[in-house]
Design a protein around this motif. Sequence first.
Motif, PDB file in Angstrom:
ATOM      1  N   HIS A  34       5.570   1.872   3.169  1.00 56.69           N
ATOM      2  CA  HIS A  34       5.716   2.819   1.984  1.00 56.69           C
ATOM      3  C   HIS A  34       6.966   2.606   1.174  1.00 56.69           C
ATOM      4  O   HIS A  34       7.080   2.644  -0.021  1.00 56.69           O
ATOM      5  CB  HIS A  34       5.474   4.509   2.481  1.00 56.69           C
ATOM      6  CG  HIS A  34       3.983   4.469   2.920  1.00 56.69           C
ATOM      7  ND1 HIS A  34       3.757   5.590   4.018  1.00 56.69           N
ATOM      8  CD2 HIS A  34       2.887   3.867   2.776  1.00 56.69           C
ATOM      9  CE1 HIS A  34       2.542   5.611   4.145  1.00 56.69           C
ATOM     10  NE2 HIS A  34       1.933   4.550   3.403  1.00 56.69           N
ATOM     11  N   SER A 163       0.334  10.978   2.295  1.00 56.70           N
ATOM     12  CA  SER A 163      -0.704  10.580   1.120  1.00 56.70           C
ATOM     13  C   SER A 163       0.130  10.315  -0.078  1.00 56.70           C
ATOM     14  O   SER A 163      -0.372   9.432  -0.899  1.00 56.70           O
ATOM     15  CB  SER A 163      -1.416  11.599   1.005  1.00 56.70           C
ATOM     16  OG  SER A 163      -0.748  12.898   0.423  1.00 56.70           O
ATOM     17  N   GLU A 166       0.954   6.659   0.385  1.00 51.54           N
ATOM     18  CA  GLU A 166      -0.037   5.787   0.467  1.00 51.54           C
ATOM     19  C   GLU A 166      -0.506   5.670  -0.855  1.00 51.54           C
ATOM     20  O   GLU A 166      -0.732   4.259  -1.404  1.00 51.54           O
ATOM     21  CB  GLU A 166      -1.264   6.468   1.230  1.00 51.54           C
ATOM     22  CG  GLU A 166      -2.248   5.156   1.780  1.00 51.54           C
ATOM     23  CD  GLU A 166      -1.797   4.117   2.732  1.00 51.54           C
ATOM     24  OE1 GLU A 166      -2.138   3.182   2.434  1.00 51.54           O
ATOM     25  OE2 GLU A 166      -0.653   4.619   3.550  1.00 51.54           O
TER      26      GLU A 166
END
Length: 478
Positions: A34, A163, A166
């Motif tokens: 990430h 999230s 992602e």
Amino acid sequence: MTSQTTLERPGHEPGEPDRPDSSDGLQAGLKNRHLSMIAIGGVIGAGLFVGSSAGIAAAGPAILISYAMVGLMVVLVMRMLGEMAAARPSSGSFSAYADQALGRWAGFSIGWLYWFFWVVVLAVEATAGAKILESWIPGVPQWAWALIVMVVLTATNLVSVGSYGEFEFWFAGIKVVAIAAFVVVGLLAVFGFLPGSDNPGSGLAHLTDSGGFFPEGPGAILTGVLMVVFSFMGSEIVTLAAGESADPQRAVSKATNSVIWRIAVFYLGSIFVVLTLLPWNDPSILEKGSYVAALDSIGIPHAGQVMDFIVLTAVLSCLNSGLYTASRMAFSLGERGDAPKSFAKVNRRGVPQAAILSSVVFGFVAVFFNYQWPDTVFQFLLNSSGAVALFVWLVICFTQLRMRAIILRESPGKLVVRMWLFPYLTWATIAMISFVLVYMLTDDTAREQVVLSLLVAALVVGISLVREARSRKASTDG
């Protein structure tokens, strides 16, 4: 500092050190991949795709020098920020460091200005994305698309930092692959090695065959600088995000060391391809946009639709990161007592819910202004936040001048990233940024941005000084 719920350590990838959640309650939920993609994608904004054609029209091939000059500034500023962030990872990044090195007024002022910049960006990007989506599905009105993308990405940020990471991993991944493919395919066409290309493959001839390398004169380089400087904003996001990673020091060091090639490939590389595929004054560059025109010259089918998809991805990426960045700055301001205490509270998932919702509410209001009063109220918001990027870079420079001594005194072992030729390059960078700001005052289109941004900055600094004076008086009276 407010009390937060103790949180479980989220899952991490092989090779990542086990690091407990940070003491401020935020989860260390961002993985190495990430952070890597946030660092790479952070320098690729929608402005690169949309705004480059105007820069090319203003300066011709010399726009490459404009991009190189701004790129150098960003590399130097990121090196300074990397030095501080590797030693002291923080969700407030440069605002928190300014607090420590320059005083509470500096951290308060630059933190709120940066927050203001990003919530205005939310409105700009939501509107840009809505225009593309409406062209694909005209049955849904533009305002509804803007609402939909804002709601979806707000929900993403509210779920967890993982999230956000992602979504950003995939958004940034698409941008990176698209530009890398564009550079490779473009260079093959430039030198005549691409089978089936419609482009004559003129090599480097287009850099000089339409009035020379400086067709608008050397002075146009500075005009180009003003036009491209704001497309670089976002490089610093990785230093805020590092505070929610398993190994922030490693993430910051890696991002700082790679910023040179990222700017060289994605900015200079892609603009070089456009300028070698087409003469700089080709009408299609302004009519279609620089990247679409370049793809059309090769004969890539549906180039416009392909680029619309890539621009939409860049817009969604910017929205996603803008909301994350604004909320984390608001969270840090809340922790330091410079914003409502509720901003510094996290929910059971380690997400600063109040900071996110407050940021997105202002973003929604700005979107409304953009539709209701685009040429008055919203234009004022745009102009009054226009020069904030340069203010942020200046504050980073002055902060690093002071923070080096603080880090050496308190934790010298953490000085793993060092600014080159300190303090000479730091002062040189201050001079470069100051010159750009002064030059903006001489430019008819940029002058209003600087003046209004300075007025807003003065207002915020004034508020911070009044708060400090009241705080001192209260402690004296107590």
